[in-house]
Write a protein that holds these residues in place. Structure first.
Motif, mmCIF file in Angstrom:
data_model
loop_
_atom_site.group_PDB
_atom_site.id
_atom_site.type_symbol
_atom_site.label_atom_id
_atom_site.label_comp_id
_atom_site.label_asym_id
_atom_site.label_seq_id
_atom_site.Cartn_x
_atom_site.Cartn_y
_atom_site.Cartn_z
ATOM 1 N N MET A 17 20.475 35.300 16.256
ATOM 2 C CA MET A 17 19.324 34.444 16.150
ATOM 3 C C MET A 17 18.332 35.003 16.876
ATOM 4 S SD MET A 17 20.816 30.552 15.989
ATOM 5 C CE MET A 17 19.250 29.979 15.839
ATOM 6 N N ALA A 18 18.800 35.632 18.053
ATOM 7 C CA ALA A 18 17.464 36.324 18.983
ATOM 8 C C ALA A 18 17.071 37.490 18.311
ATOM 9 C CB ALA A 18 18.105 36.416 20.400
ATOM 10 N N MET A 19 17.911 38.210 17.708
ATOM 11 C CA MET A 19 17.470 39.550 17.170
ATOM 12 C C MET A 19 16.773 39.084 15.889
ATOM 13 S SD MET A 19 21.052 41.627 16.927
ATOM 14 C CE MET A 19 20.345 42.875 15.826
ATOM 15 N N GLY A 20 16.882 38.276 15.165
ATOM 16 C CA GLY A 20 16.048 37.725 13.971
ATOM 17 C C GLY A 20 14.757 37.101 14.269
ATOM 18 N N ALA A 21 14.617 36.482 15.537
ATOM 19 C CA ALA A 21 13.309 36.068 16.100
ATOM 20 C C ALA A 21 12.519 37.513 16.570
ATOM 21 C CB ALA A 21 13.820 34.943 17.333
ATOM 22 N N ALA A 22 12.958 38.418 17.099
ATOM 23 C CA ALA A 22 12.458 39.583 17.578
ATOM 24 C C ALA A 22 11.868 40.138 16.146
ATOM 25 C CB ALA A 22 13.525 40.466 18.395
ATOM 26 N N ASP A 23 12.617 40.239 15.244
ATOM 27 C CA ASP A 23 12.361 41.247 14.066
ATOM 28 C C ASP A 23 11.334 40.391 13.295
ATOM 29 O OD1 ASP A 23 13.960 43.127 14.305
ATOM 30 O OD2 ASP A 23 15.617 42.081 13.400
ATOM 31 N N VAL A 24 11.037 39.012 13.592
ATOM 32 C CA VAL A 24 9.852 38.485 13.002
ATOM 33 C C VAL A 24 8.389 38.889 13.721
ATOM 34 C CG1 VAL A 24 8.598 36.107 12.594
ATOM 35 C CG2 VAL A 24 11.261 36.564 12.234
ATOM 36 N N VAL A 25 8.745 39.343 14.900
ATOM 37 C CA VAL A 25 7.316 39.685 15.602
ATOM 38 C C VAL A 25 7.030 41.029 15.412
ATOM 39 C CG1 VAL A 25 6.205 39.497 17.981
ATOM 40 C CG2 VAL A 25 7.898 37.740 17.372
ATOM 41 N N PRO A 26 5.838 41.505 15.019
ATOM 42 C CA PRO A 26 5.376 42.865 14.832
ATOM 43 C C PRO A 26 5.265 43.486 16.351
ATOM 44 C CG PRO A 26 4.021 41.520 13.219
ATOM 45 C CD PRO A 26 4.920 40.663 14.315
ATOM 46 N N GLY A 27 6.075 44.227 16.482
ATOM 47 C CA GLY A 27 5.808 45.017 17.874
ATOM 48 C C GLY A 27 7.253 44.979 18.604
ATOM 49 N N VAL A 28 8.124 43.975 18.344
ATOM 50 C CA VAL A 28 9.437 43.685 19.161
ATOM 51 C C VAL A 28 10.613 44.048 18.155
ATOM 52 C CG1 VAL A 28 10.644 42.033 20.138
ATOM 53 C CG2 VAL A 28 8.345 41.987 20.386
ATOM 54 N N SER A 29 11.480 44.805 18.547
ATOM 55 C CA SER A 29 12.540 45.234 17.832
ATOM 56 C C SER A 29 13.913 44.296 17.971
ATOM 57 C CB SER A 29 12.880 47.017 18.281
ATOM 58 O OG SER A 29 14.094 47.251 17.496
ATOM 59 N N GLY A 30 14.747 44.031 16.927
ATOM 60 C CA GLY A 30 15.854 43.364 16.901
ATOM 61 C C GLY A 30 16.780 44.453 17.589
ATOM 62 N N GLY A 31 16.642 45.515 17.449
ATOM 63 C CA GLY A 31 17.566 46.485 18.068
ATOM 64 C C GLY A 31 17.477 46.550 19.681
ATOM 65 N N THR A 32 16.069 46.191 20.095
ATOM 66 C CA THR A 32 16.286 45.900 21.524
ATOM 67 C C THR A 32 16.768 45.025 22.295
ATOM 68 O OG1 THR A 32 13.909 47.020 21.679
ATOM 69 C CG2 THR A 32 14.395 45.482 23.414
ATOM 70 N N VAL A 33 16.973 43.689 21.255
ATOM 71 C CA VAL A 33 17.610 42.586 21.665
ATOM 72 C C VAL A 33 19.044 42.733 21.564
ATOM 73 C CG1 VAL A 33 18.148 40.190 21.232
ATOM 74 C CG2 VAL A 33 15.693 40.997 20.743
ATOM 75 N N ALA A 34 19.669 43.491 20.660
ATOM 76 C CA ALA A 34 21.000 44.017 20.637
ATOM 77 C C ALA A 34 21.281 44.724 21.824
ATOM 78 C CB ALA A 34 21.237 44.799 19.480
ATOM 79 N N PHE A 35 20.323 45.688 22.316
ATOM 80 C CA PHE A 35 20.688 46.441 23.591
ATOM 81 C C PHE A 35 20.737 45.115 24.871
ATOM 82 C CE2 PHE A 35 19.746 50.732 22.391
ATOM 83 C CZ PHE A 35 20.861 51.422 23.200
ATOM 84 N N ILE A 36 19.716 44.501 24.781
ATOM 85 C CA ILE A 36 19.730 43.404 25.976
ATOM 86 C C ILE A 36 21.021 42.566 25.976
ATOM 87 C CG2 ILE A 36 18.385 41.549 26.720
ATOM 88 C CD1 ILE A 36 16.057 42.627 25.884
ATOM 89 N N THR A 37 21.693 42.344 24.993
ATOM 90 C CA THR A 37 22.533 41.359 24.740
ATOM 91 C C THR A 37 23.996 41.926 24.759
ATOM 92 O OG1 THR A 37 22.367 41.233 22.521
ATOM 93 C CG2 THR A 37 21.373 39.419 23.747
ATOM 94 N N GLY A 38 23.888 43.221 24.784
ATOM 95 C CA GLY A 38 25.177 43.858 25.046
ATOM 96 C C GLY A 38 26.087 44.301 23.673
ATOM 97 N N ILE A 39 25.434 44.104 22.520
ATOM 98 C CA ILE A 39 26.408 44.047 21.364
ATOM 99 C C ILE A 39 25.636 45.330 20.435
ATOM 100 C CG2 ILE A 39 26.559 41.864 21.355
ATOM 101 C CD1 ILE A 39 24.545 41.425 19.068
ATOM 102 N N TYR A 40 24.927 46.265 20.833
ATOM 103 C CA TYR A 40 24.297 47.413 20.225
ATOM 104 C C TYR A 40 25.383 48.107 19.751
ATOM 105 C CZ TYR A 40 20.961 51.076 18.506
ATOM 106 O OH TYR A 40 20.350 51.688 17.729
ATOM 107 N N ASP A 41 26.257 48.744 20.624
ATOM 108 C CA ASP A 41 27.199 49.699 20.128
ATOM 109 C C ASP A 41 28.449 49.185 19.199
ATOM 110 O OD1 ASP A 41 26.267 51.739 21.783
ATOM 111 O OD2 ASP A 41 27.664 51.159 23.499
ATOM 112 N N GLU A 42 28.933 48.074 19.436
ATOM 113 C CA GLU A 42 29.589 47.463 18.594
ATOM 114 C C GLU A 42 29.003 47.148 17.200
ATOM 115 O OE1 GLU A 42 32.680 43.715 18.060
ATOM 116 O OE2 GLU A 42 31.758 43.817 19.904
ATOM 117 N N LEU A 43 27.889 46.557 17.248
ATOM 118 C CA LEU A 43 27.103 46.597 16.029
ATOM 119 C C LEU A 43 26.811 47.763 15.251
ATOM 120 C CD1 LEU A 43 25.286 44.728 14.067
ATOM 121 C CD2 LEU A 43 23.429 45.274 15.602
#
Length: 315
Positions: A17-43
């Motif tokens: 949900m945090a990734m989706g919220a970020a992806d709605v906003v122009p300029g903020v990446s859902g990938g950034t949130v995935a990095f922040i929350t520690g799920i990027y590699d597994e994703l």
């Protein structure tokens, strides 16, 4: 596949949900949130398994083996959260940016700064190739952010291509998929499709996203495996470059009016808080923006610290 409990999948849904919220906003990446929350590699690794190999497992070993192979419950939780967020928070985030844009962008800038810090921590190697990768990443994102938005036809194949390109950006930290949509003129079409539940538009966009995930996740996973340090340095550059987008204080250079009579900025340039106040006559809220940026920074670093302590205890 990692063994998880129900509460773990609930947490993954929240991260989605945090990734989706970020992806709605122009300029903020859902990938950034995935990095922040520690799920990027597994994703990334789970997405990479979607393809011909997974179909072979499905037909030869059955659905249970297929579901385990693609890490199905993980993907279902994350993308379920993303879809919930896109529908639920699209209007909420739009309203927050409309009423308190400076504070929202300040908080997002803090999140991105924290992401830069976390990535630099795991990047022990800084040679010429890494520095060139860093500068290239910054240059690409800044160039994208300075580009003039285009106007494109509202056709299904255009939405397919938009989904393909946008999803590639969404899984890259620092490059916003929604900002790419804005640049190619598809952002308002995308939001209207969500709000009006336009099945043809959403299906076309979704097909493009799925195709982009299958192709680009493999490319990115290969790059991280073969050129790990250089790829990480490019990702750090993407994040640093995206600060040009999330900088709160901007002067509108050119704009357009949509069919609702609302003024939509097309090109903006960054200015200092003091220039912003002089140009717009609006309080720059410098102290509050700074507090929100520090809050975002401390929030992410605090989460990372707590996670590390919990991992040490479990070991």
């Amino acid at each position: 596949m990692t063994v998880r409990k129900r509460k773990d999948y609930l947490l993954l849904t929240v991260k989605g949900m945090a990734m989706g919220a970020a992806d709605v906003v122009p300029g903020v990446s859902g990938g950034t949130v995935a990095f922040i929350t520690g799920i990027y590699d597994e994703l990334l690794n789970s997405l990479k398994k979607l393809g011909p190999e997974s179909l072979k497992v499905l037909f030869q070993q059955g659905f249970s083996a297929f579901w385990s192979y693609i890490n199905g419950f993980f993907l279902l939780s994350v993308f379920g959260g993303i879809l919930i967020s896109l529908k639920t928070f699209a209007a909420l985030i739009s309203a927050a940016i409309a009423y308190q844009p400076l504070l929202v962008w300040g908080f997002f800038s803090g999140l991105i700064l924290a992401s830069v810090y976390l990535l630099v921590k795991v990047q022990p190697k800084w040679q010429l190739t890494q520095w060139l990768g860093l500068l290239s990443g910054i240059g690409i994102v800044v160039a994208v952010s300075l580009a003039t938005p285009a106007q494109v036809p509202n056709e299904w194949w255009v939405l397919f291509l938009g989904g393909f390109v946008a999803i590639c950006a969404m899984i890259l930290p620092g490059i916003s998929g929604s900002f790419i949509l804005l640049l190619v003129g598809l952002y308002p079409i995308f939001l209207n499709a969500i709000n009006q539940f336009n099945l043809l538009a959403l299906a076309s966009f979704g097909a493009g996203c799925f195709t982009g995930l299958l192709v680009f996740s493999r490319i990115l996973a290969w790059l991280l495996k073969r050129f790990h340090h250089t790829t990480i340095s490019v990702l750090i550059g993407f994040l640093i470059g995206s600060l040009n987008v999330t900088w709160p204080w901007k002067q509108v250079v050119s704009s357009t009016t949509n069919r609702h009579g609302e003024i939509i900025p097309l090109q903006q340039t960054n200015v200092s808080p003091f220039e912003y106040a002089q140009l717009t006559g609006i309080n720059s809220q410098f102290s509050y923006v700074l507090i929100l940026a520090i809050t975002g920074l401390v929030f992410v670093i605090g989460i990372e610290y707590i996670a590390n302590q919990m991992n040490k205890k479990s070991d």
